[in-house]
Every structure is written in structure tokens, then in C-alpha cells.
Design a protein around this motif. Structure first.
Motif, PDB file in Angstrom:
ATOM      1  N   THR A   1      -8.980  -3.821  -0.410  1.00 36.83           N
ATOM      2  CA  THR A   1      -8.122  -3.507   0.744  1.00 36.83           C
ATOM      3  C   THR A   1      -8.925  -3.620   2.034  1.00 36.83           C
ATOM      4  O   THR A   1      -9.955  -2.956   2.186  1.00 36.83           O
ATOM      5  CB  THR A   1      -7.540  -2.093   0.630  1.00 36.83           C
TER       6      THR A   1
ATOM      7  N   LEU B   1       0.809  -1.219   0.000  1.00 38.85           N
ATOM      8  CA  LEU B   1       0.000   0.000   0.000  1.00 38.85           C
ATOM      9  C   LEU B   1       0.842   1.268   0.000  1.00 38.85           C
ATOM     10  O   LEU B   1       0.287   2.368  -0.080  1.00 38.85           O
ATOM     11  CB  LEU B   1      -0.949   0.014   1.206  1.00 38.85           C
TER      12      LEU B   1
ATOM     13  N   PHE C   1      -6.191  -0.346   5.461  1.00 40.99           N
ATOM     14  CA  PHE C   1      -6.423   1.002   4.938  1.00 40.99           C
ATOM     15  C   PHE C   1      -6.124   2.049   6.001  1.00 40.99           C
ATOM     16  O   PHE C   1      -5.426   3.047   5.742  1.00 40.99           O
ATOM     17  CB  PHE C   1      -7.864   1.103   4.444  1.00 40.99           C
TER      18      PHE C   1
END
Length: 302
Positions: A248, A190, A253
Motif C-alpha cells: 500500500t 482499502l 494509507f
């Protein structure tokens, strides 16, 4: 978004105190070690007070005519000094400071009532009177009463001495240790998305709520943990563009957003320091050299 108040399992109170409003007080009772150190400090203060009072009394007695000063007067004055130092002084101090004598203040302790409220002059006087007669200094069978008081404090689950039992009080710690709470870093995969995301709408208050949730997630019980995670994910997702990659998990997140904000803050701080160093070289740095400590040369090996 209003401040999030996560619901957690109520921690067990070390004292088991519950107020009239059915609120459990999470307080740590003071044990023998901390109370012994506090008592030692208080004894030193009382000795200093006794020395000052005796000095004043000696000056006053020296100013009186010899016909008035006899053994009876000296004995009465000595008894008054003992009562003032060992009974009146601790009563007044604990009443005026809400249970914080000099020794207790130094150790972060406080005397409270059994219901968690502040003590009054009645509680302070009862504690001082019991201590004066059977604990410290213990005028009635000192060594026997000392052993009894020590055994009572060790046997009590709240560390209460005889004076506490008689007055309906206990001594607790005012300070609580802050446990270390781990906050996850940037999830793998990410980082590229987070580096290009617009996080300007995520203010400090919302970031603090996310940090609090991530650091205490293991303490939360269901269904509160899931509902809180969903609320925070929805609120943060509405302020972050572009959205995270499809699929996700909300937990990852939130971790990515918090880690990226921390990375950008550190980069801004480093850039600011660099500009300051260029404009004002040496600003904020000490110019006093540290003293060089002599180092003994190692003895040659044989």
C-alpha cells in the motif's frame, strides 16, 4: 510526535514587505474599490460628527451676548469646526486604532507603515493633512487634485494614494480569503481493511497533521514533500493495527486512515442524535412553524 511544520514554497507577498528580521509579510494591498467604500463610510461618520459639533456650537453661540457674536467670530468658529472634523478627527482615530477608521474597520482594512509596523501620530497627521489639502475634501484645486489622487492610486502597484506616499504608509486587507483545500476520500480497495483497523491510538493532533499534509501536498516541494510523507506514514503506522495490506503506498494509507476516522465520527454523531431523539423527542429542534409565503397560482394556459 511534535507538531509538523511543513516547508512550502514561500507565497508571493502582495505588498512585497520584508521586516527587519527578513520575514516576508504576505499582505494584500487594498485597491480602489474597497478604499472608496471605506472612504464613503468615513465621510458619513464625519458628516454626522460635523452635525453634532455644529449643533453644540450653535447652542453655545446662542448663549453668548449679541455684542460678542459677529461675522468674524462665526467665521473663525466655522474654520475651527472644519479643521477638527476633517483633520484632527481622522488623525486621532487612526492613531488610537492603529490605522483602522470606522470605514476601514467595516471593510477589514488597516493602515500600516512601509516596513509593516503600526502607524504613529506623525503618519496619521501627514495622511490627514495631505487628504485635507489636495485629496478629500481637497482645498487646493479640488477637481484637479481629485483626478491626480485617483490616477496616483490606480497607477500604484500597491494602491497608494498621495497621502500614503507622503507619510510612507499603505492600506492593506486584514482578512485573507481561505482557499478551499480538497482532502481525498477513501481509496478504492482499502475500505474493508480500514473498517476493521484499530485507530484509537491516532489522536486528533496527529489526524490534524495528516489532514494538513493531504490538503496541501500539491503545494509542497521536494524533498520536503517526500520526507514529510514518510514521517507521517511511520508515525501513523506505528499506531494502527493491523498494518495495511502489503504494497500500500504511504499516500493511500494516510488517506484511508483519515477517511475512516471521519466515517466513524459521523456514525458516532448520528448514533448520539438517535439516542437523544429517543430519550428527549424533539430536543434541539425548533417548534416555531415557518411562515407560509403566498404562492400566486399559475395563469391557465391558452
Amino acid at each position: 510526535m511534535n507538531a509538523v511544520s511543513p516547508v512550502v514554497d514561500a507565497p508571493s507577498s502582495g505588498t512585497g514587505l520584508v521586516t527587519a528580521e527578513a520575514v516576508a509579510l504576505d499582505l494584500r494591498p487594498a485597491r480602489l474599490g474597497s478604499r472608496a467604500i471605506a472612504l464613503g463610510i468615513d465621510i458619513l461618520v464625519q458628516l454626522a460628527l460635523a452635525a453634532v459639533v455644529m449643533m453644540v456650537v450653535g447652542v453655545v453661540l446662542a448663549m453668548l451676548p449679541d455684542s460678542l457674536v459677529d461675522d468674524a467670530l462665526v467665521g473663525a468658529v466655522m474654520r475651527i469646526v472644519i479643521v477638527v472634523v476633517l483633520l484632527a478627527y481622522p488623525t486621532i482615530v487612526e492613531t488610537k486604532t492603529n490605522g483602522r477608521s470606522p470605514g476601514k474597520a467595516a471593510m477589514g482594512l488597516r493602515v500600516i507603515r512601509e516596513d509593516g509596523g503600526p502607524i504613529t501620530v506623525r503618519h496619521a497627521f501627514t495622511r490627514s493633512l495631505v487628504g485635507f489639502t489636495v485629496e478629500w475634501p481637497g482645498l487646493l484645486l479640488p477637481f484637479l487634485t481629485w483626478a491626480g489622487s485617483l490616477a496616483t492610486m490606480i497607477a500604484s502597484d500597491k494602491g497608494r494614494r498621495l497621502g500614503d506616499l507622503a507619510a510612507g504608509t499603505l492600506v492593506v486587507h486584514e482578512r485573507r480569503p481561505v482557499p478551499f483545500r480538497f482532502v481525498p476520500g477513501m481509496p478504492a480497495g482499502l475500505a474493508p481493511w480500514a473498517a476493521t483497523a484499530d485507530l484509537s491510538a491516532v489522536d486528533d493532533d496527529l489526524a490534524a497533521e495528516v489532514r494538513q499534509y493531504l490538503s496541501r501536498a500539491q503545494e509542497l516541494s521536494e524533498p520536503h514533500a517526500g520526507s514529510l510523507q514518510a514521517m507521517l506514514s511511520y508515525e501513523v503506522g506505528a499506531r494502527v493495527t493491523p498494518p495495511p495490506p502489503p504494497g500500500t503506498p504511504p499516500w493511500l494509507f494516510l488517506c484511508a486512515v483519515l477517511a475512516e476516522r471521519r466515517r466513524r465520527s459521523a456514525a458516532q454523531l448520528a448514533a448520539g442524535r438517535l439516542v437523544t431523539e429517543r430519550v428527549l423527542p424533539g430536543f434541539g429542534r425548533t417548534t416555531r412553524p415557518f411562515p407560509a409565503f403566498p404562492v400566486r397560482p399559475a395563469s391557465p394556459s391558452r
